[in-house]
Design a protein around this motif. Structure first.
Motif, PDB file in Angstrom:
ATOM      1  N   PHE A   1     -18.488 -12.419 -16.398  1.00  0.00           N
ATOM      2  CA  PHE A   1     -18.395 -11.818 -17.724  1.00  0.00           C
ATOM      3  C   PHE A   1     -17.388 -12.584 -18.577  1.00  0.00           C
ATOM      4  CE2 PHE A   1     -19.440  -8.341 -14.828  1.00  0.00           C
ATOM      5  CZ  PHE A   1     -20.548  -7.775 -15.455  1.00  0.00           C
TER       6      PHE A   1
ATOM      7  N   LYS B   1     -17.753  -7.028 -24.063  1.00  0.00           N
ATOM      8  CA  LYS B   1     -18.446  -8.170 -23.451  1.00  0.00           C
ATOM      9  C   LYS B   1     -19.096  -9.066 -24.493  1.00  0.00           C
ATOM     10  CE  LYS B   1     -22.259  -7.196 -21.571  1.00  0.00           C
ATOM     11  NZ  LYS B   1     -23.254  -6.534 -20.777  1.00  0.00           N
TER      12      LYS B   1
ATOM     13  N   ARG C   1     -22.669 -12.781 -20.299  1.00  0.00           N
ATOM     14  CA  ARG C   1     -22.832 -12.393 -18.894  1.00  0.00           C
ATOM     15  C   ARG C   1     -23.731 -13.419 -18.230  1.00  0.00           C
ATOM     16  NH1 ARG C   1     -26.884  -9.910 -16.010  1.00  0.00           N
ATOM     17  NH2 ARG C   1     -26.279  -8.480 -14.342  1.00  0.00           N
TER      18      ARG C   1
END
Length: 99
Positions: free
Chosen positions: A8, A89, A92
């Motif tokens: 991440f 985030k 990913r």
């Protein structure tokens, strides 16, 4: 056995304190999952200490099968833990492989 590895990257506009708080909360939530999701064989969250690298968090886990990985992904307790990163985030990456 299947190894499930996820990386991440957190958003650049987060302060260092915000990033640390998110990463700590995520690590605690994910590493508590085996008490509820019993088919997780191993799980660990590593926090990157090398600022020169792209990824901030590495989640490493082991399951008996790819089907278990898929069941883990949709499990409500896992989804609640994953939601900790929802607004933080940026990116990913994931791989699943047999070993």
């Amino acid at each position: 056995m299947v190894k499930h590895i996820v990386l991440f990257k957190l958003k650049e506009n987060l302060s260092q304190e915000e990033k640390q708080n998110v990463m700590k909360s995520f690590k605690e939530a994910i590493e508590a999952l085996p008490s509820t999701i019993t088919f997780i064989r191993k799980i660990y969250v590593g926090i990157n200490i090398n600022a020169d690298e792209k990824w901030d968090i590495c989640l490493e886990s082991e399951f008996d099968s790819l089907e278990d990985v898929k069941n883990y992904a949709i499990h409500p307790v896992h989804q609640a833990a994953a939601a900790i990163l929802k607004d933080a985030k940026q990116d990913r990456a994931c791989t699943d492989y047999e070993f």
